[in-house]
Design an enzyme around this catalytic site. Structure first.
Site, short mmCIF file in Angstrom:
data_model
loop_
_atom_site.label_atom_id
_atom_site.label_comp_id
_atom_site.label_asym_id
_atom_site.label_seq_id
_atom_site.Cartn_x
_atom_site.Cartn_y
_atom_site.Cartn_z
CD1 TRP A 142 -1.44 -5.69 -3.17
CD2 TRP A 142 -2.00 -4.57 -5.01
NE1 TRP A 142 -1.34 -6.55 -4.22
CE2 TRP A 142 -1.67 -5.90 -5.36
CE3 TRP A 142 -2.37 -3.69 -6.01
CZ2 TRP A 142 -1.72 -6.37 -6.68
CZ3 TRP A 142 -2.41 -4.16 -7.33
CH2 TRP A 142 -2.10 -5.47 -7.65
CE LYS A 174 2.28 -7.60 -14.63
NZ LYS A 174 3.50 -8.42 -14.68
CD GLU A 220 7.70 -11.59 -21.01
OE1 GLU A 220 6.56 -11.13 -21.22
OE2 GLU A 220 7.96 -12.28 -20.02
CE LYS A 265 9.85 -12.65 -17.13
NZ LYS A 265 8.89 -13.60 -17.45
CG ASN A 285 2.29 -1.41 3.10
OD1 ASN A 285 1.68 -2.36 2.62
ND2 ASN A 285 3.41 -0.95 2.61
N GLY A 286 0.99 -3.98 5.02
CA GLY A 286 1.60 -5.22 5.51
C GLY A 286 0.54 -6.25 5.86
CB CYS A 308 -0.87 -0.02 1.25
SG CYS A 308 -1.73 -1.57 1.43
NE ARG A 354 3.45 1.92 -2.56
CZ ARG A 354 4.56 1.67 -1.85
NH1 ARG A 354 5.63 2.40 -2.04
NH2 ARG A 354 4.60 0.70 -0.97
CD GLU A 410 9.35 -17.06 -16.47
OE1 GLU A 410 8.46 -17.65 -17.11
OE2 GLU A 410 9.27 -15.85 -16.15
CG HIS A 457 15.34 -37.04 -28.96
ND1 HIS A 457 15.49 -38.33 -29.38
CD2 HIS A 457 15.54 -37.06 -27.62
CE1 HIS A 457 15.73 -39.11 -28.36
NE2 HIS A 457 15.77 -38.37 -27.26
C1 AGP Z 1 5.11 -13.08 -18.15
O1 AGP Z 1 6.37 -12.42 -18.18
C2 AGP Z 1 4.17 -12.53 -19.17
N1 AGP Z 1 3.97 -11.15 -18.98
C3 AGP Z 1 2.90 -13.35 -19.35
O2 AGP Z 1 3.31 -14.59 -19.85
C4 AGP Z 1 2.03 -13.61 -18.11
O3 AGP Z 1 2.70 -14.46 -17.21
C5 AGP Z 1 0.74 -14.30 -18.59
O4 AGP Z 1 0.07 -13.42 -19.46
C6 AGP Z 1 -0.20 -14.70 -17.46
O5 AGP Z 1 -0.65 -13.55 -16.80
P1 AGP Z 1 -1.44 -13.73 -15.40
O6 AGP Z 1 -0.46 -14.36 -14.45
O7 AGP Z 1 -1.84 -12.36 -15.00
O8 AGP Z 1 -2.62 -14.64 -15.66
#
Ligand code: AGP
Length: 620
Positions: free
Chosen positions: A78, A615, A496, A493, A104-105, A2, A27, A489, A512
């Site tokens: 939050w 996002k 993207e 990263k 906050n917490g 928060c 935030r 993962e 393979h």
């Molecule tokens: C992760 O770096 C990406 N931004 C994306 O893959 C994300 O994890 C995916 O869209 C799922 O989002 P969510 O966790 O909000 O469901």
């Protein structure tokens, strides 16, 4: 996470406080509120769910010109405990409405404190842990040994609280004083001319002053117009750390980093600690709003994890742990595929829906399909009150705080930890793990924030490597066992953030087909298991590295510190702390996050807002 701001000075407190809240909007929050002391013994509180604009509209409705006074505080919430609705918004007041508190917490022992207060006849007005602090302070101030002494009353209450908290407290009797206290949650003092501030971060007051003081663990501060005084929770004078803020406002919001994502990478120890906090009591794992009984958990005969992107990778990691701990089959499915393949589900199936935003359309539709098939759905989510937890039978919230960077970092680590809590809760309910074994696994999880912090202290080497390979045309990532989802993962990263071709493989798949991709100078990141864990995996992966090195690959090896066996095969060796096999993803992912971000920065890209990405993907 928060946003908090408090002010005592010569300006209209409402303006100063609202300005501070606006500068902390970054935030992320789901409600906001203010309290103003008018100097004539009145304490005005206004609060509203939603954006700051909703609060401002409320203030206009009641007539903000009538809210005078030069002391006050504000809060952007939050949500952790309690949905993001008006009555759960801060500030919270006691029954007399003369004490106001923002927090906050997470107050871990709030349930017992709440029960104590209710037994004393206190009627709680919200579902929050924070409200208990307001009633406790009022009680201590009114009839305790600390009667009439606000600072001593707050200190007495802080000594009873468990968990993490930043508290800011005002009392109508003391219109020129604000008391604040902290434990494992940020609190800074702003030192002005005839005015002083308290805040969760300097962004709230640096337009007024750049002279600040950072409070230490278990410290309390009293601010007045003239000055401030710092003590511990027993009233003894304490030393806090003065500093001058040399960031501009934009940098202040990012904690001095160039991008939010870089700040969020640094916040991962706290995100892990906050996610684990409060989930192990009296020798047992406890989930949030579990709403799935232990008997239901015992009836589970199959587990699905459905998610997208990084959340999906957190499910792939958790599969190894959940199957090992519970002996239940775990299928990890891309949410976008799940409902179209007509999966076999029934009421003894547990579907774990993992989502940072809680609004991802693919995952939400998968949840709806699972429930239509009578499966039980448990959401693992970072956003209180989002659609996916609302439509699930139960929810376990991660407490990573708002994740601003589009590329998921702290939320991903928090998801792994939360998925592990689900696995331990299943093992505990089904008796496939004895209580002492569950306790031991939880204790190992609790040691992870420190391990991640140790990794963060050594990532300059990774940044340097990122700059050196930034012009590569592709990077491959290899791993085995829990290292395989980490490879996926790491590749995600890099894709993207740096718009670079990157691919993660199970190392056993190399021969393979993918080994045809290896060519001279091609960077290949290898995520090594511990030599002390699954030794067979370690030796097979060393063989894989020698195969690709022989074909010219530039081997970048993430290995446990002291792993001398792998050193000869590593063109670049990145060492991470030794942790138990199932917890290795929590330390080995961090260098891959830093690597991708540094390559993106070197390429001149916006690390927080990569092209074409959102996002939260709220469309299928
Ligand atoms: C992760 O770096 C990406 N931004 C994306 O893959 C994300 O994890 C995916 O869209 C799922 O989002 P969510 O966790 O909000 O469901």
């Amino acid at each position: 996470m928060c946003g908090i701001v408090g002010y005592v000075g010569h300006r209209p407190a409402l303006d100063v406080v609202l300005g501070g809240l606006r500068r902390m909007e970054y935030r992320g929050y789901d409600s906001a509120g203010v309290a103003v002391l008018d100097g004539a013994g009145a304490l005005t509180v206004e609060r509203k769910a939603g954006r700051l604009a909703n609060l401002e509209a409320e203030l206009d409705k009641v007539g903000r010109e009538s809210i005078t006074g030069t002391a006050g505080m504000g809060h952007t919430r939050w949500a952790t405990h309690g949905a993001p609705i008006d009555r759960n918004s801060h500030p919270h007041r006691d029954a007399s409405q003369r004490v106001a508190v923002v927090h906050n917490g997470i107050i871990e022992n709030f349930a017992s404190l709440r029960a104590e207060l209710e037994a004393d006849g206190v009627e709680m007005a919200s579902d929050t842990d924070s409200e208990t602090a307001a009633h406790l302070v009022a009680r201590a101030y009114t009839d305790g040994d600390t009667k009439g002494d606000l600072a001593a009353s707050v200190a007495a209450v802080c000594r009873r609280l468990e968990g993490a908290f930043t508290l800011v407290v005002t009392h109508a009797d003391q219109p020129d004083t604000i008391v604040a206290a902290r434990r494992s949650s940020p609190l800074v003092v702003g030192v002005g001319e005839g005015e002083h501030f308290v805040a969760s971060d300097v962004a709230a007051f640096i337009e007024h002053t750049r002279e600040a003081v950072e409070l230490g663990q278990d410290q309390l501060v009293v601010i007045t117009r003239e000055g401030y005084e710092v003590t511990d929770f027993h009233g003894d004078a304490a030393q806090a750390k003065p500093f001058t803020v040399d960031w501009d406002l934009s940098a202040a919001e990012k904690g001095g980093h160039e991008y939010f994502m870089l700040k969020e990478i640094e916040e991962q120890p706290e995100a892990l600690a906050n996610t684990l906090r409060g989930h192990f009591e009296s020798g047992r794992i406890i989930l949030d709003e579990q709403r799935i009984s232990d008997q239901d958990l015992r009836d589970v005969d199959k587990v699905f994890v459905v998610a997208c992107g990084s959340a999906y990778h957190s499910g792939l990691v958790a599969k190894y742990a959940i199957e090992h701990w519970t002996r239940l089959p775990v299928e990890v499915e891309l949410a976008s595929e799940f409902r179209y393949r007509d999966p076999v589900l029934d009421r003894d199936t547990l579907v774990v829906a993992v989502s940072q935003s809680g609004e991802t359309a693919d995952t939400l539709e998968a949840v709806r399909h699972a429930r239509e098939q009578k499966a039980r759905v448990l959401a693992v989510c970072n956003t209180n009150g989002a659609q996916i937890p609302r439509e699930s039978d139960a929810v376990l919230y991660t407490h990573a705080g708002p994740e601003i960077g589009v590329a998921s970092t702290k939320a991903f680590l928090a998801q792994i930890a939360a998925n592990y809590l689900v696995g331990l809760a299943l093992a505990q309910a089904r008796g496939t793990k004895y209580p002492d074994e569950v306790a031991r696994e939880f204790a190992e999880l609790e040691a992870m924030p420190a391990a991640v912090q140790k990794v963060l202290s050594t990532v300059d080497q990774v940044r340097d490597l990122g700059r050196r390979i930034a012009d590569s045309k592709a990077v491959l990532f290899l791993g085995r066992h829990v290292g395989f989802p980490v490879a996926l993962e790491g590749a995600l990263k890099l894709k993207e953030l740096a718009y670079m071709h990157a691919e993660g493989f199970a190392a056993g798949e190399l021969k393979h087909g993918p080994i045809a991709l290896i060519e001279d100078g091609l960077p290949v990141v290898v995520v090594m298991p511990s030599p002390k864990g699954r030794a067979v995996l370690h030796s097979k992966l060393v063989s894989n590295i020698s195969e690709i090195q022989a074909r010219g690959a530039r081997t970048i090896v993430i290995a446990e510190e002291g792993d001398e066996t792998v050193r000869p095969f590593a063109d670049e060796l990145i060492e991470v702390p030794a942790v138990p096999t199932l917890l290795q993803p929590l330390v080995s992912t961090v260098p891959l996050q830093v690597l991708a971000a540094e390559i993106a920065r070197t390429r001149g890209y916006d690390v927080d807002k990569p092209r074409n990405l959102a996002k939260s993907v709220t469309v299928e």
